[in-house]
Every structure is written in structure tokens, then in C-alpha cells.
Design a protein around this motif. Structure first.
Motif, short mmCIF file in Angstrom:
data_model
loop_
_atom_site.label_atom_id
_atom_site.label_comp_id
_atom_site.label_asym_id
_atom_site.label_seq_id
_atom_site.Cartn_x
_atom_site.Cartn_y
_atom_site.Cartn_z
N ILE A 330 48.44 53.49 41.71
CA ILE A 330 49.09 52.77 40.61
C ILE A 330 48.67 51.30 40.58
CG2 ILE A 330 51.28 52.08 39.56
CD1 ILE A 330 52.60 54.52 40.79
N LEU A 331 48.94 50.58 41.65
CA LEU A 331 48.78 49.13 41.61
C LEU A 331 47.33 48.71 41.38
CD1 LEU A 331 51.20 48.09 44.50
CD2 LEU A 331 51.63 48.04 42.03
N LYS A 332 46.40 49.32 42.11
CA LYS A 332 45.00 48.93 41.98
C LYS A 332 44.32 49.54 40.75
CE LYS A 332 41.86 50.40 44.96
NZ LYS A 332 40.98 50.51 46.16
N PRO A 333 44.34 50.88 40.58
CA PRO A 333 43.54 51.43 39.48
C PRO A 333 44.15 51.24 38.09
CG PRO A 333 44.70 53.18 40.64
CD PRO A 333 44.95 51.93 41.42
N ILE A 334 45.48 51.20 38.00
CA ILE A 334 46.11 51.12 36.68
C ILE A 334 46.53 49.69 36.35
CG2 ILE A 334 48.00 51.95 35.22
CD1 ILE A 334 48.05 54.51 36.89
N LEU A 335 47.20 49.04 37.29
CA LEU A 335 47.72 47.69 37.03
C LEU A 335 46.74 46.59 37.42
CD1 LEU A 335 51.47 48.16 38.04
CD2 LEU A 335 50.48 48.06 35.76
N GLY A 336 45.62 46.96 38.05
CA GLY A 336 44.57 45.99 38.32
C GLY A 336 44.90 44.98 39.41
N ILE A 337 45.78 45.35 40.32
CA ILE A 337 46.15 44.46 41.42
C ILE A 337 45.41 44.92 42.67
CG2 ILE A 337 48.03 43.65 42.89
CD1 ILE A 337 49.86 43.97 40.45
N GLU A 338 44.40 44.17 43.08
CA GLU A 338 43.61 44.53 44.26
C GLU A 338 44.04 43.75 45.50
OE1 GLU A 338 39.46 44.91 43.86
OE2 GLU A 338 39.53 45.71 41.81
N ASP A 339 44.41 42.48 45.32
CA ASP A 339 44.79 41.63 46.44
C ASP A 339 46.31 41.54 46.52
OD1 ASP A 339 45.23 39.67 48.33
OD2 ASP A 339 43.69 38.31 47.58
N LEU A 340 46.89 42.35 47.40
CA LEU A 340 48.34 42.43 47.48
C LEU A 340 48.97 41.18 48.09
CD1 LEU A 340 48.77 46.13 48.67
CD2 LEU A 340 49.21 45.20 46.39
N ARG A 341 48.17 40.37 48.78
CA ARG A 341 48.71 39.14 49.38
C ARG A 341 48.75 37.97 48.41
NH1 ARG A 341 49.05 39.67 54.96
NH2 ARG A 341 47.66 41.19 55.94
N HIS A 342 47.75 37.88 47.55
CA HIS A 342 47.57 36.64 46.80
C HIS A 342 47.68 36.78 45.28
CE1 HIS A 342 45.25 35.96 50.65
NE2 HIS A 342 46.13 34.99 50.67
N ASP A 343 47.65 37.99 44.75
CA ASP A 343 47.76 38.17 43.30
C ASP A 343 49.15 37.70 42.84
OD1 ASP A 343 48.01 39.22 40.62
OD2 ASP A 343 46.34 40.55 41.09
N LYS A 344 49.18 36.75 41.94
CA LYS A 344 50.45 36.16 41.50
C LYS A 344 51.20 37.05 40.53
CE LYS A 344 48.98 31.43 42.35
NZ LYS A 344 48.75 30.07 41.79
N ARG A 345 50.61 38.17 40.15
CA ARG A 345 51.30 39.10 39.24
C ARG A 345 52.27 40.02 39.98
NH1 ARG A 345 47.16 42.54 37.41
NH2 ARG A 345 48.67 43.40 35.92
N ILE A 346 52.24 40.01 41.31
CA ILE A 346 53.09 40.92 42.08
C ILE A 346 53.95 40.12 43.05
CG2 ILE A 346 51.33 41.34 43.87
CD1 ILE A 346 52.40 44.24 44.03
N THR A 347 55.19 40.59 43.22
CA THR A 347 56.07 40.03 44.25
C THR A 347 56.83 41.18 44.89
OG1 THR A 347 57.56 38.20 44.74
CG2 THR A 347 58.15 39.59 42.88
N TYR A 348 57.59 40.86 45.94
CA TYR A 348 58.19 41.89 46.78
C TYR A 348 59.66 41.58 47.02
CZ TYR A 348 53.23 42.63 47.66
OH TYR A 348 51.89 42.84 47.50
N VAL A 349 60.46 42.62 47.05
CA VAL A 349 61.88 42.51 47.37
C VAL A 349 62.16 43.48 48.50
CG1 VAL A 349 64.24 42.83 46.53
CG2 VAL A 349 62.49 41.91 44.99
N HIS A 350 62.61 42.97 49.65
CA HIS A 350 62.81 43.87 50.78
C HIS A 350 64.07 44.71 50.62
CE1 HIS A 350 65.94 41.40 52.63
NE2 HIS A 350 65.15 40.35 52.56
N GLY A 351 64.08 45.83 51.32
CA GLY A 351 65.10 46.84 51.14
C GLY A 351 66.50 46.46 51.55
#
Length: 411
Positions: A330-351
Motif C-alpha cells: 500500500i504505502l510504497k506502490p500505491i501511495l508513493g511513500i518509499e522513505d518511511l523515516r523522512h517522507d513528510k506525508r506520513i506520520t505515526y501514532v503508537h498503539g
């Protein structure tokens, strides 16, 4: 054989322990930080934020030097003392519904090099170098690496006997945690613990990959600079908190993405359909109940995504990991997010934060879509480490999180 040693901790004198101990610096809001620095002169935050004394922001090598100065002031004023004999330190954290107990000790940099201490995450070389330089200048470490080992009846019995004694520290914190620390300094129990760890062929990093990597780099540099190197110098070890596997609390991270990479909602769902069976859950807050099931929140509705096993091929332990599947399909092929550390389009919420936060942040317009999964378990983590593979960034949020300043390891 795993080499775990006692050490002579620098630590707060008994009256100051609860005042010195702090959460990690980055956990504080600006208001909380200012309050702690203004009203608590004993807080460890004064050491890691040395510019506050001069009302000035300081960075780089100068900051490292001033951290060292603030630390020496705490020692000179008697806020910190040092144990005269090497000890293991039993540290228990009790919160609402959870309790964990482990041993603060010195772990071997050589074991890290030999892969006796197993890794499951990649590290970033510049971060390793920065923290290595920090350790080199300040001369101490106060953030233990979280290591985990198979449950041991012998270690459990030593801990149980130790905890019957009067603790060195016992204090509560504002987030309703009770922190308690005991010392193990007698030769009999010290040798029992050393021997028990020595019989283990491997232990695992649960949290602190950059800290352990930086400590290893410092050990190598110090060794090369010391013509009389013996292997027993303090720089050959790094402070760790060793906890039984059954005491770990492992949570997942949800992924929030700002946009659909140019796809309409309908196009995006069609792309997902290749790899997932999709069910619209409407307003029902859905959380997965099985591995390879995901939840998605999009346009005010929850969806369940079930991996199509007939299409997906499992080749190793990493390919079975939910965070890897989410990235690869999903993230890489569809949403185009390859760099999970530095891409500013993605963020994380812990469980530890529930799905309400995910929903709220997407409903606000800050993000457009969010994904969740079940947390990885300890067996998955160990298997990936044993196969010398690495998880995607933000695959696990692991507790306990320790207070800074309770035990300090000097090089």
C-alpha cells in the motif's frame, strides 16, 4: 555466552531520587519543560538542557561540553553519589494495570559486534556518529538500552528475594507510576546473575538500537586510541535494562498519510482490491483481530482490509510482518511513500493512543487516510533478528520506558 556485568552507578542521593528522575527530554511539551526547569532545581532536565541556566539555546559540541559541566555540578553538590562497589540494580515500574521489573547492568560492546546481542532495526549512520560524539564528550550514559532475554526461574527468584528488602528508591510520578529500585551487591547473587546470563547464547535489543550502535562505535574508537587496552575498560560496555520477554509490552504504530497520491477515493479502493478483501464498516470503530488484517479510516468511514493469501507469497519472517506488508502493498506502490523515516506525508501514532486519535486527526483534515494493525509479538521480533533481517521503521512501540537520571554509567 552473553557477558553482563555489575557496575558502580552514579545515582541520586536517596532524598533527591524522585526529583532528579525525568521522562525523556522529547516527551515534554514546551510548557511542561519550562515548568520543570523553573521550579525543580534537581531535575535531570537541567543537565540535558544546560543552556537554561543562561537563558540561551546552545547546540553542537558546545552543548555537549555544557552537559558535562552541569553533570559535574550535580556530583560536586552531592545530588549524585557513586556506589563504592559494582552492583546490579533491580528497577520496577508499576502503573495502572501493568507492572514490570528488570535489571540495570552493563552489556558488552563486543557481544553487540559478535551479534550475540541481536538487532531487528536498521540504524542511521549520522545519528550513530552524533550520539557517539555526545557520549565521548560527556563521559557518561543515562539512557539504558532495553534488552530482553528468555524468562529465567533463577533470575526471577533472585529478583523476588531482592524485592523483599528495603529499596534504595521508591517514589510516585504525576502519571501515576510507582518507581522502585534495589541494589544487588553481594557476591553470591551477583555471580548467580552473571552465570545465568553467561549461559545464554543470545539476547535481543527491544529498544535502543541507535544507543547500542553509538556505544559500540565509542568502544571501537577508544580501543584504537588506547595502547594499553585490556578489554575491561568501562568504554567496552554500555548501560542496559534487561527484562524478561514476558515483561515486555509491545504495541503497534498506526500510519497516517496526508493524501491519496493523486487517486480519487474510488480509484484508491480499486487499487487496494488487488491485494486485499475490503469491507466497509461505516462508523463502526474497527480494530483487527488477526495477523494480516488491517483497519483503514478514510472519508469518515472505517474499513477492514484482509490480505488475499492466494496472491501474496511468504518467503521469510519479514514478509509475514504486518508493517512490512502494509509498506510493500500500500504505502510504497500505491501511495508513493518509499522513505518511511523522512517522507513528510506520513506520520505515526503508537498503539497506546487509541483509534479515536487517528479518527480525530483525519477528520480535522490534517491527514486523509490512516491504517492500523495488530502489534508484532516477541517471537516475530526474535525470528527477524535471528534471520539478520530488519523491520520497517516504526514497526513496534515497546514499553517499559525508563526515567532518566536514576542510574548513570561513566566511561
Amino acid at each position: 555466552m552473553t557477558k553482563i556485568l555489575p557496575f558502580k552507578a552514579v545515582r541520586p542521593a536517596r532524598p533527591y531520587a524522585g526529583l532528579v528522575a525525568s521522562r525523556p527530554y522529547e516527551d515534554y511539551s514546551e510548557t511542561e519543560l519550562r515548568s520543570q526547569l523553573e521550579y525543580n532545581p534537581y531535575s535531570f532536565l537541567h543537565i540535558v538542557n544546560p543552556g537554561y541556566k543562561f537563558q540561551h539555546d546552545i547546540g553542537g559540541a558546545r552543548r555537549f561540553e555544557m552537559v558535562r559541566n552541569r553533570y559535574l555540578e550535580f556530583r560536586e553538590e552531592g545530588t549524585f553519589i557513586q556506589d563504592p562497589k559494582p552492583c546490579f540494580y533491580v528497577y520496577k515500574i508499576k502503573s495502572r494495570g501493568n507492572s514490570c521489573c528488570g535489571i540495570i547492568a552493563a552489556a558488552s560492546a563486543e557481544d553487540y559486534e559478535r551479534n550475540v546481542i541481536k538487532k531487528h532495526e536498521d540504524t542511521i549512520a549520522p545519528r550513530e556518529q552524533i550520539f557517539k560524539e555526545y557520549l565521548k564528550v560527556v563521559g557518561f550514559n543515562t539512557e539504558p538500552v532495553l534488552l530482553t532475554y528468555p524468562d529465567s526461574e533463577l533470575i526471577n527468584s533472585v529478583l523476588a528475594e531482592t524485592m523483599k528488602q528495603r529499596p534504595e528508591y521508591e517514589f510516585a510520578t504525576a502519571n501515576r507510576e510507582l518507581h522502585t529500585l534495589w541494589k544487588i551487591c553481594d557476591d553470591e547473587n551477583v555471580n548467580k546473575i552473571r552465570k545465568e546470563f553467561g549461559a545464554m547464547s543470545k539476547i535481543y535489543i527491544a529498544d535502543g538500537h541507535h544507543r547500542s550502535a553509538s556505544s559500540y562505535l565509542l568502544a571501537q574508537e577508544s580501543k584504537d586510541a588506547n595502547p594499553d587496552h585490556t578489554g575491561e575498560e568501562p568504554y567496552n560496555y554500555f548501560m542496559s535494562y534487561l527484562i524478561a520477554e514476558s515483561n515486555l509490552r509491545i504495541y503497534e504504530y498506526s500510519r497516517l498519510v496526508t493524501d491519496l497520491n493523486g487517486f480519487s477515493k474510488e480509484e484508491f479502493l480499486i487499487r487496494l482490491d488487488e491485494w486485499f478483501r475490503i469491507e466497509n464498516r461505516g462508523f463502526e470503530i474497527y480494530k483487527p483481530s488477526k495477523k494480516h488484517h488491517f483497519n483503514m479510516y478514510l472519508d469518515g468511514e472505517f474499513y477492514s482490509l484482509y490480505l488475499r493469501h492466494t496472491n501474496y507469497e511468504f518467503s521469510d519472517s519479514l514478509s509475514r510482518l504486518d508493517s512490512f506488508i502494509l509498506y510493500e502493498k500500500i504505502l510504497k506502490p500505491i501511495l508513493g511513500i518509499e522513505d518511511l523515516r523522512h517522507d513528510k506525508r506520513i506520520t505515526y501514532v503508537h498503539g497506546r493512543n487509541d483509534l479515536i486519535e487517528l479518527k480525530t486527526r483525519i477528520d480535522s483534515g490534517e491527514f486523509q487516510v490512516g491504517f492500523g494493525m495488530l502489534p508484532a509479538n516477541i517471537e516475530e521480533i526474535k525470528q527477524i533478528a535471528d534471520e539478520n533481517l530488519t523491520m520497517p521503521p516504526k514497526s513496534t512501540y515497546i514499553e517499559p520506558k525508563l526515567r532518566s537520571g536514576l542510574t548513570i554509567y561513566e566511561f
